[in-house]
Design a protein around this motif. Structure first.
Motif, PDB file in Angstrom:
ATOM      1  N   THR A 138       0.830  -1.198   0.000  1.00  0.00           N
ATOM      2  CA  THR A 138       0.000   0.000   0.000  1.00  0.00           C
ATOM      3  C   THR A 138       0.869   1.254   0.000  1.00  0.00           C
ATOM      4  OG1 THR A 138      -0.118   0.224   2.407  1.00  0.00           O
ATOM      5  CG2 THR A 138      -1.685  -1.285   1.362  1.00  0.00           C
ATOM      6  N   LYS A 139       0.228   2.383  -0.201  1.00  0.00           N
ATOM      7  CA  LYS A 139       0.951   3.651  -0.217  1.00  0.00           C
ATOM      8  C   LYS A 139       1.582   3.967   1.137  1.00  0.00           C
ATOM      9  CE  LYS A 139      -1.875   5.717  -3.867  1.00  0.00           C
ATOM     10  NZ  LYS A 139      -2.797   6.829  -4.237  1.00  0.00           N
ATOM     11  N   THR A 140       1.018   3.403   2.205  1.00  0.00           N
ATOM     12  CA  THR A 140       1.554   3.662   3.549  1.00  0.00           C
ATOM     13  C   THR A 140       2.656   2.675   3.932  1.00  0.00           C
ATOM     14  OG1 THR A 140      -0.203   2.304   4.513  1.00  0.00           O
ATOM     15  CG2 THR A 140      -0.606   4.671   4.346  1.00  0.00           C
ATOM     16  N   GLY A 141       3.018   1.783   2.999  1.00  0.00           N
ATOM     17  CA  GLY A 141       4.124   0.864   3.261  1.00  0.00           C
ATOM     18  C   GLY A 141       3.724  -0.435   3.921  1.00  0.00           C
ATOM     19  N   THR A 142       2.427  -0.696   4.068  1.00  0.00           N
ATOM     20  CA  THR A 142       1.990  -1.947   4.668  1.00  0.00           C
ATOM     21  C   THR A 142       1.725  -2.988   3.591  1.00  0.00           C
ATOM     22  OG1 THR A 142      -0.349  -1.382   4.600  1.00  0.00           O
ATOM     23  CG2 THR A 142       0.897  -0.683   6.536  1.00  0.00           C
ATOM     24  N   LEU A 143       1.777  -4.254   3.987  1.00  0.00           N
ATOM     25  CA  LEU A 143       1.451  -5.351   3.085  1.00  0.00           C
ATOM     26  C   LEU A 143       0.048  -5.854   3.390  1.00  0.00           C
ATOM     27  CD1 LEU A 143       4.735  -7.484   2.936  1.00  0.00           C
ATOM     28  CD2 LEU A 143       3.710  -6.164   1.085  1.00  0.00           C
ATOM     29  N   VAL A 144      -0.789  -5.878   2.374  1.00  0.00           N
ATOM     30  CA  VAL A 144      -2.140  -6.409   2.491  1.00  0.00           C
ATOM     31  C   VAL A 144      -2.242  -7.628   1.593  1.00  0.00           C
ATOM     32  CG1 VAL A 144      -4.583  -5.964   2.045  1.00  0.00           C
ATOM     33  CG2 VAL A 144      -3.164  -4.194   3.078  1.00  0.00           C
ATOM     34  N   ASP A 145      -2.802  -8.696   2.128  1.00  0.00           N
ATOM     35  CA  ASP A 145      -2.982  -9.929   1.363  1.00  0.00           C
ATOM     36  C   ASP A 145      -4.334  -9.877   0.663  1.00  0.00           C
ATOM     37  OD1 ASP A 145      -2.910 -12.457   0.325  1.00  0.00           O
ATOM     38  OD2 ASP A 145      -3.078 -13.494   2.241  1.00  0.00           O
ATOM     39  N   GLN A 146      -4.322  -9.987  -0.659  1.00  0.00           N
ATOM     40  CA  GLN A 146      -5.557  -9.941  -1.421  1.00  0.00           C
ATOM     41  C   GLN A 146      -6.288 -11.283  -1.457  1.00  0.00           C
ATOM     42  OE1 GLN A 146      -6.893  -7.098  -2.506  1.00  0.00           O
ATOM     43  NE2 GLN A 146      -5.150  -6.103  -1.525  1.00  0.00           N
ATOM     44  N   THR A 147      -5.677 -12.326  -0.887  1.00  0.00           N
ATOM     45  CA  THR A 147      -6.319 -13.640  -0.845  1.00  0.00           C
ATOM     46  C   THR A 147      -7.191 -13.739   0.398  1.00  0.00           C
ATOM     47  OG1 THR A 147      -4.483 -14.676  -2.022  1.00  0.00           O
ATOM     48  CG2 THR A 147      -5.960 -16.126  -0.808  1.00  0.00           C
ATOM     49  N   SER A 148      -8.470 -13.925   0.202  1.00  0.00           N
ATOM     50  CA  SER A 148      -9.401 -14.072   1.321  1.00  0.00           C
ATOM     51  C   SER A 148      -9.438 -15.525   1.789  1.00  0.00           C
ATOM     52  CB  SER A 148     -10.817 -13.662   0.892  1.00  0.00           C
ATOM     53  OG  SER A 148     -10.857 -12.307   0.526  1.00  0.00           O
ATOM     54  N   PRO A 149      -9.854 -15.757   3.033  1.00  0.00           N
ATOM     55  CA  PRO A 149     -10.130 -17.138   3.436  1.00  0.00           C
ATOM     56  C   PRO A 149     -11.184 -17.755   2.524  1.00  0.00           C
ATOM     57  CG  PRO A 149     -10.045 -15.685   5.350  1.00  0.00           C
ATOM     58  CD  PRO A 149     -10.017 -14.797   4.143  1.00  0.00           C
ATOM     59  N   ASN A 150     -11.011 -19.036   2.202  1.00  0.00           N
ATOM     60  CA  ASN A 150     -11.926 -19.774   1.331  1.00  0.00           C
ATOM     61  C   ASN A 150     -12.108 -19.084  -0.021  1.00  0.00           C
ATOM     62  OD1 ASN A 150     -13.547 -21.994   0.788  1.00  0.00           O
ATOM     63  ND2 ASN A 150     -15.404 -21.023   1.576  1.00  0.00           N
ATOM     64  N   PRO A 151     -11.004 -18.779  -0.716  1.00  0.00           N
ATOM     65  CA  PRO A 151     -11.115 -18.062  -1.995  1.00  0.00           C
ATOM     66  C   PRO A 151     -11.745 -18.951  -3.066  1.00  0.00           C
ATOM     67  CG  PRO A 151      -8.871 -18.833  -1.687  1.00  0.00           C
ATOM     68  CD  PRO A 151      -9.608 -19.140  -0.408  1.00  0.00           C
ATOM     69  N   PRO A 152     -12.599 -18.410  -3.906  1.00  0.00           N
ATOM     70  CA  PRO A 152     -13.282 -19.243  -4.914  1.00  0.00           C
ATOM     71  C   PRO A 152     -12.328 -19.903  -5.900  1.00  0.00           C
ATOM     72  CG  PRO A 152     -13.687 -16.898  -5.288  1.00  0.00           C
ATOM     73  CD  PRO A 152     -13.039 -17.002  -3.954  1.00  0.00           C
ATOM     74  N   ASP A 153     -11.164 -19.301  -6.129  1.00  0.00           N
ATOM     75  CA  ASP A 153     -10.205 -19.875  -7.075  1.00  0.00           C
ATOM     76  C   ASP A 153      -9.110 -20.687  -6.382  1.00  0.00           C
ATOM     77  OD1 ASP A 153      -9.050 -17.724  -5.804  1.00  0.00           O
ATOM     78  OD2 ASP A 153      -8.035 -16.953  -7.589  1.00  0.00           O
ATOM     79  N   GLY A 154      -9.289 -20.970  -5.091  1.00  0.00           N
ATOM     80  CA  GLY A 154      -8.268 -21.689  -4.340  1.00  0.00           C
ATOM     81  C   GLY A 154      -8.353 -23.198  -4.517  1.00  0.00           C
ATOM     82  N   ARG A 155      -7.398 -23.888  -3.940  1.00  0.00           N
ATOM     83  CA  ARG A 155      -7.349 -25.356  -3.986  1.00  0.00           C
ATOM     84  C   ARG A 155      -8.338 -25.927  -2.980  1.00  0.00           C
ATOM     85  NH1 ARG A 155      -4.892 -28.942  -0.738  1.00  0.00           N
ATOM     86  NH2 ARG A 155      -3.670 -27.316   0.323  1.00  0.00           N
ATOM     87  N   LEU A 156      -9.101 -26.927  -3.406  1.00  0.00           N
ATOM     88  CA  LEU A 156     -10.083 -27.550  -2.520  1.00  0.00           C
ATOM     89  C   LEU A 156      -9.401 -28.510  -1.556  1.00  0.00           C
ATOM     90  CD1 LEU A 156     -13.124 -27.975  -1.864  1.00  0.00           C
ATOM     91  CD2 LEU A 156     -13.058 -29.904  -3.480  1.00  0.00           C
TER      92      LEU A 156
END
Length: 689
Positions: free
Chosen positions: A247-265
């Motif tokens: 982010t602009k403030t220098g923090t890391l944000v993870d764009q992967t949500s829990p239970n992502p629809p495109d994730g491995r089952l």
């Protein structure tokens, strides 16, 4: 029979209890468990009071006890309750929590193992009757959306002594256990009355379902009884790797949500498949796995906390490995070069050269870490850890594989040190210079460093170039080695500011450091003092940090400064977190545990016992002075010169020291005292004091 009513006196106590029911998680201390290098979301977070979430973003699991004789519910999160914490035998990452109320002591413990293509958490609840009469209790195992790292629970059903969450097994007891569920997160209110919710199947559009299983037990006077549960980790859900965004403030944000629809089952093996075997067998399996994973080192020291911290810090660090990346923290943050180098060096010093090699492979592919501004000291730090890997492992095949990368890193240092800017590097890979495509270019700004001390990356360059020279010489590239040595010596202004990277001896004699915030600078400064010959810098700083609340039992260190939020804002938890805009004033609580203070503490503790000083091995330079007149020993501690074993025996007013193992330093062994160094042989030596 499970009580269906509550005494009036108990009701008054509940209504007067501070903080509502007193059953919510506290969000003060947590510890991830699971398997090293697994996807972070499959790691289970356990809080200091014993509640846990079997997988990130799953649910919260709690254990409460109904005292039938007194008509009240007791829980470790209630006001005034005191909890003790600890790990499995010899520091195994099998956390337990113990608490007492009235005439009963409750101990809960959690472990996690691999099951097919997924993982399985197991929990054990043990009750000890402290009274002189038999007592009856009910153990409630509750499932809620709020947890150590919980998530929405859209549907909950009781099936043969188990709770199925969204159609998949989530909390499994024995078939004879009773259970109840509610469409609201109010199961705790039922349990406070000694009851279960009345429903057997519920749904909630907002994910508020909760429920519990109940197990009745009668415990004889002075006796103990236990009951176990299984929790499949994210069975029937999807998991995905991190997608970091800076982010602009220098923090890391993870764009992967829990239970992502495109994730491995994650496969659901089925309720009865999870019940195969006993809970005790799962704990034994976890013990076998971690005993092998933690290596062959064994320490017996006057302060058992030193010995227990060794495997605990290794386990915490191994769990920071995430699909090949040596992250700075589970969930909160990706890999920074500095932290990854410190972790790799910890793996080397604990005999896990394979984990170090994995971290190094990541660094060779991402020399500037996760998305961040490249800094001028990164290439040299990676070169230095390559040299340490050779010094510890002496793996010729590995050396041949990485030598081209080492040469390229040395060339990168030369490029940034001797040519006019701007200097261009790639975020990934080792390419640099004007030949980089414009869309791959990142500017390497002069003097930028990941180190608060030293601020001048030139000192790291010295360490890196000397490591490159050693690697070239080991690979029979004499001419390259000679040129690198000259370049390193020519650029060396003051090696005393490099901790142990270039010379193995640094600092200004600084003594013991208090455990202030942030933790890492004090630990690093103490390390300088230790290597400069100050004994107090070692043991006093170790003792001060062992006294921290987070270090009690579980040996957890956070950075002590605000951390990136990762994806904590996407789960239901009491753990403080920032919104995803990552504004500096709203950063999350420090990630726990964090790679840098964990590794800095470990390196200080290890080097207080023994460290390499050129071609010599220095012994016991940072232990408390009175330890030199007590019994202590260690076996199979890795060094540049082979594994070292030592025993110190105090007998009839005299100390006798014996060395063992294949360790053979060319310059010999030294016992470092305040006023002199005493050369030692491998034969038993009577010490002159």
């Amino acid at each position: 029979m499970l009580m269906r009513h509550i005494f009036a006196a108990t009701l008054v106590l509940v209504l007067q209890a501070p903080g509502g029911t007193g059953l919510d998680p506290l969000g003060k201390i947590h510890m991830p468990i699971g398997l090293p290098d697994a996807v972070d979301h499959t790691k289970t977070f356990v809080e200091g009071e014993g509640n846990f979430s079997p997988g990130f973003g799953s649910c919260g699991i709690y254990f409460w006890v109904w005292d039938s004789a007194r008509g009240r519910l007791i829980a470790p999160t209630q006001d005034g309750m005191s909890c003790e914490r600890g790990l499995g035998p010899n520091g195994l990452p099998v956390p337990w929590t113990e608490w007492s109320s009235g005439e009963v002591t409750v101990r809960t413990e959690v472990c996690q193992v691999k099951r097919g293509e997924g993982q399985l958490a197991a929990a054990r609840v043990e009750l000890k009757n402290l009274s002189a009469q038999p007592q009856s209790f009910v153990v409630f195992a509750a499932l809620r959306p709020l947890g150590a790292a919980g998530g929405p629970v859209g549907a909950l059903e009781v099936v043969r002594g188990a709770l199925l969450m969204d159609g998949h097994p989530a909390l499994i007891g024995t078939p004879e256990m009773t259970g109840g569920v509610s469409p609201l997160d109010d199961t705790g209110e039922f349990c406070l009355r000694g009851e279960l919710p009345k429903n057997q199947s519920v749904t909630s559009a907002s994910g508020e379902c909760s429920g519990a299983l109940a197990h009745e037990m009668k415990v004889g006077a002075g006796q103990t009884a236990s009951v176990g549960f299984f929790c499949p980790v994210l069975a029937g859900r999807r998991v995905g790797g991190h997608k970091w965004e800076l982010t602009k403030t220098g923090t890391l944000v993870d764009q992967t949500s829990p239970n992502p629809p495109d994730g491995r089952l994650v496969p659901d093996l089925g309720l009865e498949a999870y019940r195969v075997g006993r809970v005790e067998d799962v704990f034994a399996e976890a013990g076998r796995y971690w005993r092998q994973a933690l290596g062959q080192a064994y320490l017996q020291l006057p302060d058992p906390r030193w010995a227990a911290a060794w495997p605990a810090m290794l386990a915490h660090s191994a769990l920071m490995l995430n699909e090949g990346a040596p992250d700075s923290a589970v969930i909160n943050s990706g890999a920074s070069t500095r932290d990854a180098v410190l972790l790799a060096n910890l793996f080397q010093k604990t005999g896990r050269a394979d984990l170090a090699a994995q971290a190094i492979d990541f660094l060779l592919a991402h020399p500037f870490g996760s998305p961040s501004q490249p800094t001028a000291d990164c290439a040299a730090q990676v070169l230095w850890i390559l040299g340490e890997q050779w010094s510890f492992a002496k793996d010729a095949a590995w050396l041949a594989r990485i030598q081209p990368a080492a040469a390229k890193l040395a060339a990168l240092i030369n490029y940034q040190s001797t040519t006019p800017g701007p200097h261009w590097v790639a975020q990934e890979g080792l390419d640099f210079g004007e030949g980089l495509a414009p869309d791959r270019r990142r500017e390497l700004k002069p003097g930028a460093s990941q180190e608060a001390n030293p601020k001048d990356p030139t000192n790291w360059n010295v360490a890196g170039l000397r490591a490159a020279a050693m690697l070239a010489e080991a690979g029979s590239k004499k001419e390259d080695a000679s040129a690198l040595i000259k370049r390193g010596d020519r650029s060396a202004p003051d090696l005393t500011t490099v901790r142990n990277t270039a010379t193995g001896k640094a600092g200004d004699g600084t003594g013991g450091q208090k455990a202030g915030l942030p933790h890492s600078p004090a630990l690093a400064l103490a390390h300088q003092g230790l290597l400069a010959g100050n004994r107090d810098a070692g043991w006093q700083t170790v003792e001060n940090h062992l006294s921290l609340d987070s270090m009690q039992g579980w040996f957890l260190l956070h950075e002590g400064t605000p951390s990136s939020p990762g994806s904590w804002s996407r789960v239901r938890s009491a753990w403080p977190h920032a919104p995803e805009n990552g504004a500096p004033s709203t950063f999350s609580t420090s990630a726990m545990p964090h790679a840098r203070p964990t590794a800095e503490f470990f390196h200080l503790l290890r080097d207080a016992l023994l460290y390499e000083d050129g071609d010599r091995l220095v012994l016991l330079a940072g232990v408390p002075p009175d330890w030199l007149k007590q019994d202590l020993s260690w076996e199979n501690l890795p060094t540049h010169f082979g594994h070292c074993s030592l025993s110190l025996r105090w007998e009839k007013g005299k100390s006798f020291l014996r060395l063992g193992g294949p360790c053979q330093p060319h310059g010999g062994f030294l016992l470092r005292l305040a006023d002199r160094d005493i050369p030692l042989s491998t034969a038993e030596t009577e010490l002159p004091f």
